[in-house]
Every structure is written in structure tokens, then in C-alpha cells.
Motif scaffolding. Structure first.
Motif, mmCIF file in Angstrom:
data_model
loop_
_atom_site.group_PDB
_atom_site.id
_atom_site.type_symbol
_atom_site.label_atom_id
_atom_site.label_comp_id
_atom_site.label_asym_id
_atom_site.label_seq_id
_atom_site.Cartn_x
_atom_site.Cartn_y
_atom_site.Cartn_z
ATOM 1 N N TYR A 278 -33.226 -32.553 6.999
ATOM 2 C CA TYR A 278 -32.820 -33.861 6.477
ATOM 3 C C TYR A 278 -32.907 -33.825 4.956
ATOM 4 C CZ TYR A 278 -33.053 -35.729 11.190
ATOM 5 O OH TYR A 278 -32.828 -35.960 12.527
ATOM 6 N N PHE A 279 -31.904 -34.425 4.315
ATOM 7 C CA PHE A 279 -31.917 -34.603 2.871
ATOM 8 C C PHE A 279 -31.965 -36.094 2.572
ATOM 9 C CE2 PHE A 279 -29.890 -30.489 3.350
ATOM 10 C CZ PHE A 279 -30.445 -29.751 2.326
ATOM 11 N N ALA A 280 -32.842 -36.465 1.665
ATOM 12 C CA ALA A 280 -32.864 -37.834 1.151
ATOM 13 C C ALA A 280 -32.409 -37.770 -0.301
ATOM 14 C CB ALA A 280 -34.259 -38.436 1.254
ATOM 15 N N VAL A 281 -31.300 -38.428 -0.587
ATOM 16 C CA VAL A 281 -30.704 -38.394 -1.928
ATOM 17 C C VAL A 281 -30.780 -39.795 -2.505
ATOM 18 C CG1 VAL A 281 -28.711 -37.707 -3.291
ATOM 19 C CG2 VAL A 281 -29.134 -36.605 -1.090
ATOM 20 N N GLY A 473 -28.786 -36.025 7.736
ATOM 21 C CA GLY A 473 -29.340 -35.119 8.735
ATOM 22 C C GLY A 473 -28.321 -34.058 9.098
ATOM 23 N N SER A 474 -28.796 -32.848 9.361
ATOM 24 C CA SER A 474 -27.875 -31.757 9.675
ATOM 25 C C SER A 474 -28.615 -30.634 10.372
ATOM 26 C CB SER A 474 -27.234 -31.230 8.388
ATOM 27 O OG SER A 474 -26.404 -30.118 8.658
ATOM 28 N N ASN A 475 -27.875 -29.850 11.123
ATOM 29 C CA ASN A 475 -28.367 -28.556 11.567
ATOM 30 C C ASN A 475 -27.966 -27.524 10.524
ATOM 31 O OD1 ASN A 475 -29.520 -29.484 14.000
ATOM 32 N ND2 ASN A 475 -27.527 -29.446 14.997
ATOM 33 N N ILE A 476 -28.588 -26.361 10.570
ATOM 34 C CA ILE A 476 -28.263 -25.312 9.614
ATOM 35 C C ILE A 476 -27.735 -24.086 10.348
ATOM 36 C CG2 ILE A 476 -29.901 -26.077 7.862
ATOM 37 C CD1 ILE A 476 -31.800 -23.872 8.807
ATOM 38 N N GLN A 477 -26.948 -23.327 9.623
ATOM 39 C CA GLN A 477 -26.396 -22.085 10.169
ATOM 40 C C GLN A 477 -26.395 -21.042 9.080
ATOM 41 O OE1 GLN A 477 -22.358 -22.310 11.602
ATOM 42 N NE2 GLN A 477 -22.663 -20.636 13.035
ATOM 43 N N TYR A 478 -26.946 -19.879 9.405
ATOM 44 C CA TYR A 478 -26.928 -18.767 8.447
ATOM 45 C C TYR A 478 -25.687 -17.927 8.719
ATOM 46 C CZ TYR A 478 -28.167 -14.578 5.887
ATOM 47 O OH TYR A 478 -28.147 -13.516 5.024
#
Length: 481
Positions: A278-281, A473-478
Motif C-alpha cells: 500500500y502507498f499513502a500519498v 493498494g496493489s500487488n507486486i510482480q518482479y
């Protein structure tokens, strides 16, 4: 080092940059949070690199003297040792409050193949062997820190490994050689392999992972005069529930990085765990951007007659204005006009639950373009409008779109007498809706990049608007390369 071997460093570092506490101080413009779901993903992906690195461990030869009953003295050599396969099980990445992370592996095994030689006087024997190294456990603590100019750092503060059992299979009917291995070589082999595993992990963390940290942007250039300061406000903080990182998140002008007159708000992040990160901006990020672009005159504009469509009934000429400003046409017959607009102050983006808006205040000054190329001021207008904003984000950036309402125009000053501004209002609405804001939106569509690691992408995005901040909110992918 093979590219596939770099999966663990970026993913572990991804943890350092994607987490935040429930309530943060006013100096953090952008914060991030990683959930247990994110830790699990990193653990799975990280094992790929660790297994690849284990294959690269160079094991030394083992030589020595022996004495066997009824056979006497001799020399042995175990050489050409090669790790042929490994399976890492029971892995976990956990938070280490006050320090960082603990990475553990348990109940894993490695298969080693090699060759042996035995010499006794003029007798020489040789063959091959196969070792099953079972019950491998590994524990490494990752200490997180920061260094100027606000970059994250990581060191392996401790590492321990243990091997429970080693099973050897020697070619040929040589039971005495097996006994020799277990009595004189096995414990030495276990100590060396345990040391080599930690040596490899230390190298991954202190070299590869630390180097990968340098891909985190401390500053991100937006254009020829503006950048974002993404330096860390302090060392990453680990608690029992989350890993925290606080970024400054401040726009600044390349040529003069002057202090900002306001501070970022405290953000009370909701308890969400369905996404990996999650990022809070905060509004601080967007409002420092507004301040920088306002000071650069980015929103100022000029309208001349040649910018108006040829089929328009409204022209920027004194003749066109004759019906509602008669004195203008008498004083300046058949001359062109120019309108110059400036934003009075930097428009601040207002965050309320579910809504984004701003209310820019502009002033527009009208000039007559005299034959001598001198501009004669004739009136000054006040222009107000409400603008709704929409923000989204993709794999790496926050993008925006502004939708202005109809502008309202007020006559502030006139050198040609009082007049009805309705015609000018229609002209300004046309220009602002069809030229000014489309140009602004084209630039907003380029997006504000988030401080992501190289090869890390966001997917399955979810966006919420809270008081004073966006919650992404997000999922991550490498993305392996």
C-alpha cells in the motif's frame, strides 16, 4: 552473475520500500506498507535466487592421512565437489522489530557429487561419490538503515546455518572408505558447507542487495526544471505488524531548491491487508508540485486572435468588441487584442473522502496591440472556477485528469469604462476548456512515478481517497530479465 540470480535482492528490497505505520509525522509526504501477503510473495520468489546461488558454491578439496586396521596408513582425497541439486523448504520472511527482517529456511537438502582417490604406497584407488546433505537450516537477520543522501541500506547482521545429516554413497564395494568418510571427513565437510552457505548469503546481502538498493530513486526528474525528492526521512522501521519507510515526497525546482512554506499532514492509514503493498500519498506531494509549477509560470497563458478558430463569431479585435465596449473601438480602431492570464497563487489540491478538487484563482489582463508593437493595458479581470480531479495509477505511476467547471469572470479594473464581461466570459470558457486544461491534462497523463525498485511492477491496483491523502493498494510482480 546470471540475471536470474538477482531476484532475491530486488524483492527483499521491495520490502524496504513498501511499508508504513498507521500514523506518521507531518514530514512524510509519501509512505508505503507491505503486508504478510507481500512477504509471502517475496519469500517464494526469493528462493529462486537462493537455489541458483547455492549451485555456485565452490567446495574445497578434502585431503588427509588415514590409518585403518589391517590396511595401515594411506592418503585420501575428495575432490571435484559439485552441488548438483538443492531443494529449499520451510522458508519464511518475518519482521524483526527494531531491526528489519529475518529470513529462515528449514528442512532442506542438497545433493553433492564428486570424486575420491586413495593412495597406499604403490596402490592407487579412485572412484566417484554421491552425498545427500539433509536437514539444512538457515537463519539470517537483515539490518535496515539509511545513509546520505537518504538511501536505504541493508546488512546481514547475523547468519547461521546447520546441517543435520550427511549420507554418502561411494562407487564400488568399499565399506571401509565409507567408515573413513564418517569418522574423519563428514564433520569437516559439514562445517565447511555451513560456512560457505553463510558466506554466500553475506555476499548476496552486502554486495548484490546493497547495490540493488542504488536503483531506488532518491530524486526523480520530471522535466527540464522540476524533480521529486524521494529521499528517506529515516531508517526503515520494523514493528511486529509491518515494515515502515517514510519518503520526503517533495517537488522542487532544479535551479533553486527553496524551503516549502507548509508541511505534510499526519496520515492515519486504514487497516487493509488484501493487497501486497500500500502507498499513502499525501496532498503535500501534489501541492509542492503545484507550488513549483506555479512559480515557474507553467499555468500562465496568453490568448491572441490567431489562436481563435477561423469560424468563431468572437474575435480578439477592437472591432469585435465594439458593440459592448464602444469606447474601446473609438480609442483603438481596428486593432488586435491580447489576453494574458496568470494564476494568482498556487492552486492547492483538496482531499476529502471520495473526492478531489481545487479552485484556482486567475487574473486576466487585456492589452491592445498598438502599431508600434507596444501593448496598452485596457482592463483586468478576475477569473474563478472549481475543478474536479481524478487520479489513477498504473504499473509504476500516478496519473491525473482535471475537469473544470464553467469559469466565472469579474471586471476588476477598466481603462475604457464599465462593460459587460459576458462575451469575454464565453471566450475564456472556450479557451480554458478546449486549450488550457487539455494541455495540462496531457502533462498529467505522463504521471508521477512512484519510488519503485528496478524490475518491480504494480498490478491489481485499488485506489481510495481519504482526508489529506490517497491510499493506493496493489500487488507486486518482479519482472525477470
Amino acid at each position: 552473475m546470471a540475471n536470474s540470480a538477482r531476484a532475491l535482492p530486488p524483492l527483499l528490497l521491495g520490502l524496504l520500500l513498501m511499508s508504513a505505520p498507521g500514523a506518521l509525522g507531518a514530514n512524510a509526504g509519501l509512505v508505503a506498507r507491505i503486508t504478510d501477503k507481500g512477504l509471502e510473495y517475496v519469500t517464494r520468489e526469493g528462493l529462486v535466487t537462493l537455489q541458483s546461488e547455492l549451485h555456485k558454491i565452490m567446495l574445497p578439496d578434502f585431503t588427509g592421512d588415514f590409518k585403518i586396521k589391517h590396511a595401515g596408513h594411506g592418503q585420501y582425497e575428495f575432490h571435484s565437489l559439485d552441488i548438483r541439486s538443492c531443494e529449499l523448504l520451510g522458508s519464511a520472511l518475518r519482521l524483526l522489530p527494531g531491526q528489519g527482517l529475518t529470513f529462515t529456511i528449514s528442512d532442506s537438502f542438497i545433493r553433492v557429487q564428486g570424486k575420491w582417490k586413495v593412495r597406499k604406497r604403490f596402490l592407487k584407488l579412485q572412484g566417484s561419490f554421491d552425498l545427500q546433505v539433509k536437514g539444512i537450516t538457515l537463519s539470517v537477520n537483515l539490518l535496515l538503515g539509511s545513509q546520505p543522501p537518504g538511501r536505504p541500506t541493508v546488512t546481514a547482521s547475523s547468519c547461521s546455518s546447520y546441517i543435520r545429516d550427511v549420507e554418502a554413497d561411494m562407487s564400488g564395494n568399499l565399506g571401509w572408505l565409507l567408515n573413513l568418510f564418517h569418522s574423519q571427513i563428514e564433520s569437516k565437510f559439514r562445517r565447511v558447507l555451513e560456512s560457505k552457505i553463510c558466506e554466500m548469503v553475506q555476499k548476496l546481502v552486502n554486495s548484490d542487495l546493497q547495490l540493488y538498493l542504488q536503483t531506488v530513486p532518491v530524486t526523480t526528474e520530471m522535466d527540464s526544471f522540476a524533480s521529486i525528492d524521494y529521499s528517506l526521512m529515516e531508517a526503515p522501521r520494523a514493528t511486529a505488524q509491518m515494515l515502515d519507510v517514510m519518503f520526503k515526497g517533495e517537488f522542487f525546482n532544479h535551479h533553486h531548491h527553496s524551503p516549502v512554506a507548509f508541511v505534510a499532514p499526519v496520515m492515519n492509514l486504514p487497516e487493509e491487508h488484501s493487497q501486497m503493498v500500500y502507498f499513502a500519498v499525501s496532498d503535500y506531494v501534489f501541492n509542492t508540485a503545484s507550488l513549483v509549477y506555479h512559480e515557474a509560470g507553467y499555468l500562465n497563458f496568453s490568448i491572441t486572435d490567431d489562436m481563435i478558430p477561423p469560424n468563431s463569431n468572437i474575435r480578439l479585435t477592437t472591432k469585435s468588441f465594439r458593440t459592448f465596449v464602444p469606447r474601446l473601438a473609438r480609442l483603438y480602431p481596428s486593432m488586435n487584442l491580447e489576453l494574458q492570464g496568470v494564476v494568482v497563487s498556487a492552486p492547492l489540491l483538496n482531499f476529502t473522502p471520495g473526492n478531489l478538487s481545487l479552485a484556482p484563482q486567475m487574473e486576466i489582463e487585456g492589452f491592445v496591440l498598438l502599431p508600434s508593437s507596444v501593448r496598452a493595458p485596457i482592463f483586468r479581470l478576475g477569473v474563478a472556477t472549481n475543478v474536479s480531479a481524478m487520479l489513477t495509477f498504473n504499473t509504476s505511476k500516478i496519473t491525473g485528469f482535471l475537469k473544470p467547471e464553467k469559469v466565472q469572470v469579474e471586471l476588476k479594473e477598466s481603462k475604457v469604462g464599465a462593460f459587460n464581461v459576458a462575451l469575454l466570459e464565453a471566450l475564456l470558457n472556450y479557451y480554458i476548456l478546449n486549450t488550457l486544461y487539455p494541455n495540462v491534462n496531457d502533462n498529467l497523463a505522463k504521471g508521477i512515478p512512484l519510488p519503485l525498485l528496478k524490475h518491480i511492477q504494480l498490478c491489481d491496483p485499488v485506489l481510495q481517497i481519504h482526508k489529506d491523502f490517497l491510499f493506493l493498494g496493489s500487488n507486486i510482480q518482479y519482472k525477470r530479465v
